[in-house]
Scaffold this motif. Structure first.
Motif, PDB file in Angstrom:
ATOM      1  N   GLY A  82      10.136  40.500   8.636  1.00  0.00           N
ATOM      2  CA  GLY A  82      11.352  40.810   9.389  1.00  0.00           C
ATOM      3  C   GLY A  82      12.467  41.274   8.463  1.00  0.00           C
ATOM      4  O   GLY A  82      12.697  40.689   7.404  1.00  0.00           O
ATOM      5  N   GLN A  83      13.144  42.322   8.866  1.00  0.00           N
ATOM      6  CA  GLN A  83      14.234  42.860   8.051  1.00  0.00           C
ATOM      7  C   GLN A  83      15.332  41.822   7.832  1.00  0.00           C
ATOM      8  O   GLN A  83      15.598  40.983   8.715  1.00  0.00           O
ATOM      9  CB  GLN A  83      14.831  44.075   8.758  1.00  0.00           C
ATOM     10  N   PRO A  84      16.004  41.863   6.677  1.00  0.00           N
ATOM     11  CA  PRO A  84      17.151  40.972   6.463  1.00  0.00           C
ATOM     12  C   PRO A  84      18.230  41.221   7.518  1.00  0.00           C
ATOM     13  O   PRO A  84      18.415  42.353   7.976  1.00  0.00           O
ATOM     14  CB  PRO A  84      17.652  41.362   5.070  1.00  0.00           C
ATOM     15  N   ARG A  85      18.933  40.132   7.896  1.00  0.00           N
ATOM     16  CA  ARG A  85      19.975  40.260   8.918  1.00  0.00           C
ATOM     17  C   ARG A  85      21.324  39.822   8.357  1.00  0.00           C
ATOM     18  O   ARG A  85      21.417  38.866   7.589  1.00  0.00           O
ATOM     19  CB  ARG A  85      19.658  39.379  10.128  1.00  0.00           C
ATOM     20  N   THR A  86      22.365  40.525   8.761  1.00  0.00           N
ATOM     21  CA  THR A  86      23.739  40.092   8.521  1.00  0.00           C
ATOM     22  C   THR A  86      24.500  40.246   9.832  1.00  0.00           C
ATOM     23  O   THR A  86      24.024  40.900  10.768  1.00  0.00           O
ATOM     24  CB  THR A  86      24.446  40.932   7.438  1.00  0.00           C
ATOM     25  N   ARG A  87      25.680  39.646   9.904  1.00  0.00           N
ATOM     26  CA  ARG A  87      26.493  39.793  11.114  1.00  0.00           C
ATOM     27  C   ARG A  87      27.333  41.054  11.088  1.00  0.00           C
ATOM     28  O   ARG A  87      28.036  41.369  12.046  1.00  0.00           O
ATOM     29  CB  ARG A  87      27.388  38.564  11.286  1.00  0.00           C
ATOM     30  N   GLY A  88      27.309  41.769   9.978  1.00  0.00           N
ATOM     31  CA  GLY A  88      28.027  43.029   9.889  1.00  0.00           C
ATOM     32  C   GLY A  88      29.507  42.887   9.635  1.00  0.00           C
ATOM     33  O   GLY A  88      30.256  43.867   9.700  1.00  0.00           O
ATOM     34  N   THR A  89      29.948  41.671   9.328  1.00  0.00           N
ATOM     35  CA  THR A  89      31.363  41.449   9.040  1.00  0.00           C
ATOM     36  C   THR A  89      31.482  40.175   8.215  1.00  0.00           C
ATOM     37  O   THR A  89      30.478  39.585   7.806  1.00  0.00           O
ATOM     38  CB  THR A  89      32.186  41.340  10.334  1.00  0.00           C
ATOM     39  N   TRP A  90      32.700  39.724   7.967  1.00  0.00           N
ATOM     40  CA  TRP A  90      32.916  38.488   7.233  1.00  0.00           C
ATOM     41  C   TRP A  90      32.360  37.291   8.002  1.00  0.00           C
ATOM     42  O   TRP A  90      32.453  37.225   9.230  1.00  0.00           O
ATOM     43  CB  TRP A  90      34.414  38.245   7.012  1.00  0.00           C
ATOM     44  N   GLU A  91      31.800  36.338   7.271  1.00  0.00           N
ATOM     45  CA  GLU A  91      31.547  35.015   7.809  1.00  0.00           C
ATOM     46  C   GLU A  91      32.501  34.047   7.123  1.00  0.00           C
ATOM     47  O   GLU A  91      33.086  34.370   6.084  1.00  0.00           O
ATOM     48  CB  GLU A  91      30.091  34.606   7.578  1.00  0.00           C
ATOM     49  N   VAL A  92      32.662  32.861   7.691  1.00  0.00           N
ATOM     50  CA  VAL A  92      33.640  31.907   7.179  1.00  0.00           C
ATOM     51  C   VAL A  92      32.960  30.574   6.918  1.00  0.00           C
ATOM     52  O   VAL A  92      32.228  30.059   7.775  1.00  0.00           O
ATOM     53  CB  VAL A  92      34.804  31.717   8.180  1.00  0.00           C
ATOM     54  N   ASP A  93      33.196  30.001   5.716  1.00  0.00           N
ATOM     55  CA  ASP A  93      32.557  28.731   5.378  1.00  0.00           C
ATOM     56  C   ASP A  93      33.358  27.551   5.927  1.00  0.00           C
ATOM     57  O   ASP A  93      34.412  27.725   6.564  1.00  0.00           O
ATOM     58  CB  ASP A  93      32.326  28.613   3.871  1.00  0.00           C
ATOM     59  N   HIS A  94      32.851  26.323   5.692  1.00  0.00           N
ATOM     60  CA  HIS A  94      33.492  25.140   6.257  1.00  0.00           C
ATOM     61  C   HIS A  94      34.821  24.797   5.597  1.00  0.00           C
ATOM     62  O   HIS A  94      35.523  23.886   6.052  1.00  0.00           O
ATOM     63  CB  HIS A  94      32.544  23.937   6.191  1.00  0.00           C
TER      64      HIS A  94
END
Length: 294
Positions: A19-31
């Motif tokens: 399966g191809q690598p996935r990203t959300r296409g934008t910034w993610e935010v950590d805890h």
């Protein structure tokens, strides 16, 4: 040897592909509220394999080895649901097309959300792979039972791996299972409440540094057998005082709140019929002689 119903299990060939690598296409935010853009789920991950540390990588929810799906466009539909539910930890996976044709690996477990199974292959094999390659998994294990321990339920476990886990029946009749880490119930997060454990995983939460230090969570490796205390996984992932669940670590530590190393369930009891015994080599890599070994 533990008595099982192995001779009654059904063996089925399952077909999937990387399966191809996935990203959300934008910034993610950590805890901590810090945004990040990093590698995440999916892909043919060249430099990580079973036995490597699950902590310390510049990534989030990293799946070691090769992340596989039957249909990357329909992760929650047939046939990918079947591949998820019938693939078992320890199953053999063989590449049947492309430059790496004929090479074999071992199923490490399932990752929920991404709906991948994760297969460990040597790096030299992964270097020859492409995302269109066909992989056949020899499914065997769902329905496996310990005939002398009806109170213990098994899921997602190839009987050949069970036979190598160095499990001992103690003098008081309890099953002593080697694990690298014991995790308290309050450290379990994402995935709790799922209806069953035949696909997906759930996460050991690592946002509290004191708990990480106290229980040695940052020493967890991909492929570790870990014990989850007061966790009853017979009919979903639930809290029950005195229950014990054993699972296998399938993805890396995470930066998002409520997440951490992911665990695929292989063994569970609503009563203290399972006694975890600490063994630093309680890892698929060390048992099967693959990946990175201690």
């Amino acid at each position: 040897m533990l008595a099982t119903n192995e001779n009654r299990l059904v063996e089925i060939l399952l077909q999937c592909q990387p399966g191809q690598p996935r990203t959300r296409g934008t910034w993610e935010v950590d805890h901590q509220g810090t945004p990040f853009i990093l590698p995440s789920i999916g892909g043919i991950t060249l430099n990580l394999q079973v036995g490597d540390p699950a902590f310390g990588w510049e990534g989030d929810h990293i799946e070691p080895g090769v992340s596989c799906t039957a249909d990357t466009h329909k992760p929650y539909e047939h046939p990918n649901v079947t591949v998820q539910m019938l693939s078992c930890v320890g199953n053999t996976a063989t590449i049947v097309s492309g430059e790496a044709k004929g090479e074999s690996g071992v199923v490490l477990g399932h990752h929920g959300g991404s709906e991948h199974i994760i297969v460990d292959f040597p790096r030299e094999t992964k270097e020859k792979m492409a995302y269109g390659d066909t992989i056949m998994v020899r499914s065997k294990g769902q329905g496996l039972k310990l005939t002398d321990f009806p109170e213990i339920a098994l899921f997602n476990l190839d009987p050949s791996l069970l036979a190598k886990m160095k499990i001992v029946v103690s003098d008081d009749g309890v099953l002593e299972v080697p694990v690298t880490t014991v995790v308290p119930a309050y450290c379990m997060g994402s995935g709790i409440g799922s209806a069953h454990v035949a696909k997906g995983d759930y996460d050991i939460v690592t946002s509290d540094p004191d708990a990480v230090r106290e229980f040695g969570l940052d020493r967890i490796r991909f492929g570790d057998f870990v014990a989850l205390l007061d966790q009853d996984n017979r009919y979903g992932r639930a809290y029950r005082k005195g229950a014990v669940t054993v699972g296998v670590v399938v993805h890396s530590d995470c930066r998002e709140a409520g997440h951490g190393p992911g665990v695929t369930t292989i063994m569970t009891s609503a009563t203290p019929a399972i006694r975890p015994v600490i063994d630093p080599k309680a890892n698929i890599a060390d048992l099967l002689g693959i990946g990175t070994r201690l």
